[in-house]
Design an enzyme around this catalytic site. Structure first.
Site, PDB file in Angstrom:
ATOM      1  N   SER A 246       0.755  -1.275  -0.058  1.00 36.76           N
ATOM      2  CA  SER A 246      -0.181  -0.049  -0.124  1.00 36.76           C
ATOM      3  C   SER A 246       0.867   1.187   0.234  1.00 36.76           C
ATOM      4  CB  SER A 246      -0.864   0.028   1.424  1.00 36.76           C
ATOM      5  OG  SER A 246      -0.031   0.139   2.503  1.00 36.76           O
ATOM      6  N   LYS A 247       0.209   2.166  -0.106  1.00 36.23           N
ATOM      7  CA  LYS A 247       1.002   3.787  -0.197  1.00 36.23           C
ATOM      8  C   LYS A 247       1.801   4.013   0.954  1.00 36.23           C
ATOM      9  CE  LYS A 247      -1.521   6.585  -3.276  1.00 36.23           C
ATOM     10  NZ  LYS A 247      -0.330   6.647  -4.223  1.00 36.23           N
ATOM     11  N   ARG A 248       1.583   3.377   1.914  1.00 37.15           N
ATOM     12  CA  ARG A 248       2.448   3.480   3.256  1.00 37.15           C
ATOM     13  C   ARG A 248       3.772   3.124   2.861  1.00 37.15           C
ATOM     14  NH1 ARG A 248       2.066   0.829   8.034  1.00 37.15           N
ATOM     15  NH2 ARG A 248       0.716  -0.681   7.375  1.00 37.15           N
ATOM     16  N   GLU A 256       3.914   8.049 -10.411  1.00 36.03           N
ATOM     17  CA  GLU A 256       4.401   8.831  -9.285  1.00 36.03           C
ATOM     18  C   GLU A 256       6.059   8.501  -9.067  1.00 36.03           C
ATOM     19  OE1 GLU A 256       2.372   8.539  -5.219  1.00 36.03           O
ATOM     20  OE2 GLU A 256       1.064   7.174  -6.581  1.00 36.03           O
TER      21      GLU A 256
END
Ligand code: GLU
Length: 479
Positions: A246-248, A256
């Site tokens: 995930s983005k974490r 990106e």
């Protein structure tokens, strides 16, 4: 001929997981002189967007994953299109009709409440609910509420997954699933099977989150009399703590990474090693080298751990490999993006700054962060000017010695500044550390920085002398 495909749904930007799946499909096809297809699965009209499709295609092509057939930046390639499911509605209908005619599918008029009743009954009888609709044996006219269900036969689905090995699936656990809302609205498991056949796909390589769909698709494929396909399910990409990525733990979209100044060569190299290796710990591969070495046999069965430090280290390797022209081009672009005024330097100074940066940055968006002192002299604690136990008068003497030396050099001596300073230190019987440390700190204001020679070569004589003077004043004030 081997033919693989990536079939993204354009419901968001190109995801790192989809990209790795695309890469493995591409590698498998290219390793065997096969073809790689990009098909857009945009049947979910409400969630699909043109922007997402554009982002996906741009991202894949930026990485060099150019399709032989399908949707590309140069329009649709190949004769088996259209390659967007939204443009293939007419294609699917005859196959639905075929399954209805053979009895492999049926119109089901079960209402939601009837379905709930069946579920409750199963619960009461303490057995797992597996739908066998009362309508499965009847041929009937559809009502506006009816859906088309697949009549799941009583059998075992067995297939040899090219990564996971033999997989057996007992259909007594599989309810009659919906394959279309009506003749003009077929659903995912059905359209995929038809498209894979008509586009002559031989190998279906995808994430193992799709493994539950595979028995359904094999059953439909068989009922339609299509050719067998080979399957390979890739382990998921996991975060370092083994949870779902995930983005974490790092960006999840390719866009990106691209914006942060990761290079396509690095992304490809990194993604290939996310679940595949050649059997050794080699770190760097070009796309061509991976193509030559790739096999599904060497894809690991368990989850692949995402490690951003590894990506950073691979990326810094490729940054150093770039042509000087590209290094300067990206360097300038990202300095401007990071808010630095590149016009304060001559072209030569700027090139030297970028060269120094290239040795340090992990990605272009890091540029300017560590060497910010070049742009503007930072404030610093004068105590760090001392080399070992030097006292203030000694530091001042050291700085004045350097200052004097700099006064006497000519601008074109800057190129040999290292030699010049070192020789002078020896001739004057000075201590290397006692001259070079205070000099370097006075120039950079930092305990860690490139050598004083590299800094002087960029800052030039006047600015270097000025910084030495300001260090001397700082110490004098400190007294
Ligand atoms: N459209 C599906 C997805 O994006 C791909 C399904 C497949 O590869 O069969 O997950």
């Amino acid at each position: 001929m081997i033919k693989t495909r990536i079939a993204p749904s354009p419901t968001g930007n190109l995801h790192i997981g989809t990209t790795r799946t695309a890469l493995f499909n591409y590698l498998y096809a290219k390793n065997q002189q096969g073809k790689f297809v990009i098909r857009i699965e945009d049947t979910d009209i409400a969630r699909s967007t043109k922007e997402s499709e554009q982002d996906i295609i741009e991202g894949l092509e930026w990485l060099g994953l150019i399709p032989d057939e399908g949707v590309s930046l140069r329009g649709e390639l190949g004769d088996l299109g259209p390659y967007r499911q939204s443009q293939r509605a007419d294609t699917y209908r005859p196959y639905l009709e075929q399954l209805l005619a053979t009895g492999d599918a049926y119109w089901c008029n079960l209402t939601d409440s009837e379905l709930e009743e069946l579920k409750t009954k199963a619960e009461q009888e303490q057995r797992q609910f597996v739908l066998r609709s009362p309508y499965r044996e009847q041929k009937q006219e559809p009502t506006p509420q009816s859906v088309i269900r697949f009549k799941v036969p009583d059998t075992k689905v067995i297939f040899e997954d090219k990564i996971k090995g033999k997989i057996e699936f007992d259909t007594s656990l599989l309810g009659d699933f919906v394959i279309a809302k009506n003749l003009d609205y077929p659903l995912y498991n059905f359209v995929v099977v038809v498209d894979d056949e008509l586009m002559e796909i031989t190998h279906i390589i995808r994430g193992d989150d799709h493994i539950a769909n595979t028995p359904k698709q094999i059953l439909i494929n068989k009922a339609l009399g299509f050719k067998n396909k080979q399957f390979a399910h890739l382990p998921l990409i996991l975060a370092p703590d083994k949870s779902k990525m995930s983005k974490r733990f790092g960006a999840t979209s390719i866009k990106e990474y691209r914006e942060q100044g990761y290079l396509p060569e690095a992304m490809i190299n990194f993604l290939a090693l996310l679940g595949w290796n050649e059997g050794n710990d080699r770190e760097y591969y070009t796309l061509g080298e991976i193509i030559a070495k790739f096999s599904l046999k060497r894809v690991q069965k368990s989850g692949a751990i995402f490690n951003i430090q590894k990506l950073d280290s691979i990326n810094s390797h490729y940054i150093k490999q770039l042509s000087q022209e590209k290094q300067l081009e990206f360097g300038r672009e990202y300095l401007v993006k990071n808010g630095f005024d590149i016009n304060q330097w001559t072209a030569n100074q700027l090139n030297q700054i970028i060269k120094l940066e290239i040795q340090r940055i992990k990605k272009f968006s890091d540029i300017g962060r560590e060497l910010d002192f070049l742009w503007q002299q930072p404030e610093y604690n004068p105590e760090i000017l001392a080399y070992k136990a030097m006292n203030n008068p000694q530091i001042i003497a050291s700085l004045e010695w350097s200052q004097k030396l700099l006064y006497n050099i000519k601008d074109n001596d800057l190129e040999n500044i290292e030699q010049l300073i070192k020789t002078a230190i020896q001739e004057d019987s000075q201590q290397m550390g006692e001259i070079l440390w205070p000099l370097r700190v006075a120039l950079s204001g930092k305990e860690k920085s490139p050598s004083p020679f590299e800094i002087i070569a960029i800052l030039g004589k006047d600015e270097s002398i000025r910084r030495l003077q300001s260090a001397i004043s700082l110490i004098s004030l400190d007294k």
